[in-house]
Design a protein around this motif. Structure first.
Motif, short mmCIF file in Angstrom:
data_model
loop_
_atom_site.label_atom_id
_atom_site.label_comp_id
_atom_site.label_asym_id
_atom_site.label_seq_id
_atom_site.Cartn_x
_atom_site.Cartn_y
_atom_site.Cartn_z
N LEU A 381 -2.84 3.77 2.21
CA LEU A 381 -2.29 3.86 3.57
C LEU A 381 -0.78 4.06 3.51
CD1 LEU A 381 -4.25 0.87 5.17
CD2 LEU A 381 -4.72 3.31 5.46
N ALA A 382 -0.27 4.74 4.50
CA ALA A 382 1.18 4.88 4.64
C ALA A 382 1.60 4.10 5.89
CB ALA A 382 1.55 6.35 4.77
N ILE A 383 2.53 3.18 5.70
CA ILE A 383 3.05 2.38 6.81
C ILE A 383 4.38 3.04 7.18
CG2 ILE A 383 3.81 0.08 7.50
CD1 ILE A 383 2.01 -0.77 4.90
N LEU A 384 4.43 3.61 8.37
CA LEU A 384 5.55 4.49 8.72
C LEU A 384 6.76 3.72 9.25
CD1 LEU A 384 3.49 7.38 10.41
CD2 LEU A 384 3.90 6.92 7.97
N SER A 385 7.85 4.44 9.40
CA SER A 385 9.11 3.90 9.97
C SER A 385 9.62 2.70 9.19
CB SER A 385 8.92 3.48 11.43
OG SER A 385 8.26 4.46 12.18
N SER A 386 9.48 2.74 7.87
CA SER A 386 9.83 1.57 7.06
C SER A 386 11.12 1.74 6.28
CB SER A 386 8.69 1.27 6.08
OG SER A 386 7.47 1.14 6.76
N GLY A 387 11.88 2.79 6.58
CA GLY A 387 13.07 3.07 5.78
C GLY A 387 14.27 2.19 6.09
N ALA A 388 14.27 1.55 7.26
CA ALA A 388 15.38 0.65 7.60
C ALA A 388 14.85 -0.77 7.73
CB ALA A 388 16.04 1.08 8.90
#
Ligand code: LLP
Length: 431
Positions: A381-388
């Protein structure tokens, strides 16, 4: 929804806003297959898109180009050295909140003269480090800090550039934990106290009044609160001028909101036009301190389903994955929503509402709740919006090593932080 329907129709059509897209059934970031990255580095793993960070930086720069500005990237959002370098190369300075973050900037060959030091509790050793490095400005938050800074500057025979962090008592209309511009928040000082601190700073031979600073919160949805805060700053500046204290630099802080679910991204164009209108003819230079806007949607967290616990009768169905609250604490801490999509969108079968949870021994350890997905054990799975505020808020809770970080650029990728091993964790302990 039809059972067995292709899942892709369920997901936001604009997956590209989140730096990923399907090619056939396989999820890519830029031109790199995410399965390929997992094959090499395992899960959980953070992956960032260089193109997204560059595009966001350009979007902000374009919006504010009518004024004399500088972007100071808020290091706390994602302090990976590779990202600090990348942003430095784009022209950014840095907004830091600790001596540790200053050391990171220096390790990434960042210019100390582009560093703004924010934070409500700077320790003496941190002030010293920053004074010796020769940073651009200290954003001072209390009378005690101002005095300590003057004292340390005197000891080191230097003059410290200062701005007072002004609390304009403006509601940023965001989650209470990340709202900072209200009277009830611990940050900054109210107007009368700010005036007093400026007078004190102006009298000190070891302090140089550099500007006014303000940061009212994070994940702000629209420009109005930021514009109101700017109006308050301009009014403080006028009062200072009446007292003979001239200010030519404003630090407007960060806080520009991004899309996690279906909310629109902060309208930087509108904000930029308003800022330009208010600053017109003032000759003021500004700084901004964006963190999330530059990196949140550049990043994803990859995770694998370990076990499925399917509902019996009225109970919930749980998908236990190998990422946990120690990797990404935002859902547990703020009730934040992160989109979750399969890395390989190939499963036909029943779609069920799953709670996607980690292995940590707390019921607060969840990544997402009630997401309708077709899952099986082993699925990625890819959990998005996790860069910040993902990797930077990670911990070793349950003696879990911190996840590796990967930077994607076009059809290349490279490891920019290796996975933390057990030895890394135990080395500081003295049994
Ligand atoms: N400047 C100052 C002084 C700050 O305190 C912050 C963030 C920023 C700039 C950058 O704000 P941004 O542009 O990223 O909104 N952990 C929370 C967010 C905490 C923000 C703290 N201060 C979260 O995950 O939502």
């Amino acid at each position: 929804k039809r059972a067995g329907a292709k899942q892709v129709e369920e997901f936001p059509e604009t997956l590209s806003d989140f730096s990923v897209s399907y090619r056939d059934e396989s999820l890519f970031m830029e031109d790199v297959s995410l399965e390929r990255i997992v094959d090499a580095v395992g899960t959980p793993a953070y992956v960032y898109s260089q193109a997204h960070i560059q595009a966001q930086y350009k979007k902000l720069a374009e919006a504010i180009k009518a004024v004399d500005y500088r972007v100071h990237y808020a290091v706390k959002a994602n302090s990976n050295l590779a990202l600090l370098k990348l942003l430095g190369n784009l022209g950014a300075g840095y907004d830091i909140v600790s001596g540790g973050e200053l050391s990171r900037v220096l390790s990434a060959q960042g210019d100390p003269g582009s560093v703004i030091f924010s934070g409500v509790g700077k320790a003496t050793h941190e002030l010293d480090l920053a004074l010796k490095a020769g940073i651009e400005c200290f954003n001072v938050e209390s009378a005690g800090e101002l005095d300590r800074l003057a004292e340390r500057a005197a000891l080191l025979s230097v003059v410290a550039p200062v701005a007072i962090r002004f609390n304009p008592n403006v509601d940023a209309k965001t989650h209470p934990y990340i709202s900072t511009g209200l009277q009830e928040n611990k940050f900054g000082v109210l107007k009368d106290q700010a005036l007093a601190l400026y007078r004190r700073a102006a009298e000190s031979e070891h302090l140089r009044v550099y500007g006014i600073a303000c940061h009212i919160g994070s994940q702000i949805a629209e420009p109005t609160p930021l514009i109101r805060a700017l109006e308050e700053m301009l009014s403080l500046r006028r009062e200072l001028a009446q007292q003979g204290i001239e200010i030519d630099h404003l630090d407007l802080g960060g806080g520009f909101g991004v899309r996690y679910r279906d909310e629109p991204e902060f309208d930087v164009g509108l904000w930029g036009r308003e800022v330009a209108r208010l600053l017109n003819g003032t000759g003021l230079r500004i700084s901004i301190e964006p963190g999330r806007f530059l990196t949140a949607n550049a990043g994803i967290l990859l995770s694998r389903v370990e076990y499925l616990k399917e509902a019996v009768e009225d109970a919930k169905s749980f998908a236990v994955v190998d990422a946990a609250m120690n990797d990404l604490i935002r859902p547990a801490l703020y009730g934040a929503w992160h989109e979750v999509v399969p890395v390989c969108n190939d499963l036909q079968g029943d779609r069920l509402p799953w709670d996607i949870v980690g292995p940590i021994c707390e019921s607060g350890d969840f990544i997402a709740k009630q997401r309708t997905l077709t899952l099986k054990q082993g699925k990625l799975l890819a959990i998005l919006s996790s860069g910040a505020y993902g990797a930077t808020l990670a911990s070793n809770y349950n003696t879990r090593g911190r996840a590796p970080e990967v930077l994607v650029h076009k059809d290349n990728w490279r490891l920019v932080r290796r996975r933390e091993n057990l030895q890394d964790q135990l080395i500081t302990e003295l049994p």
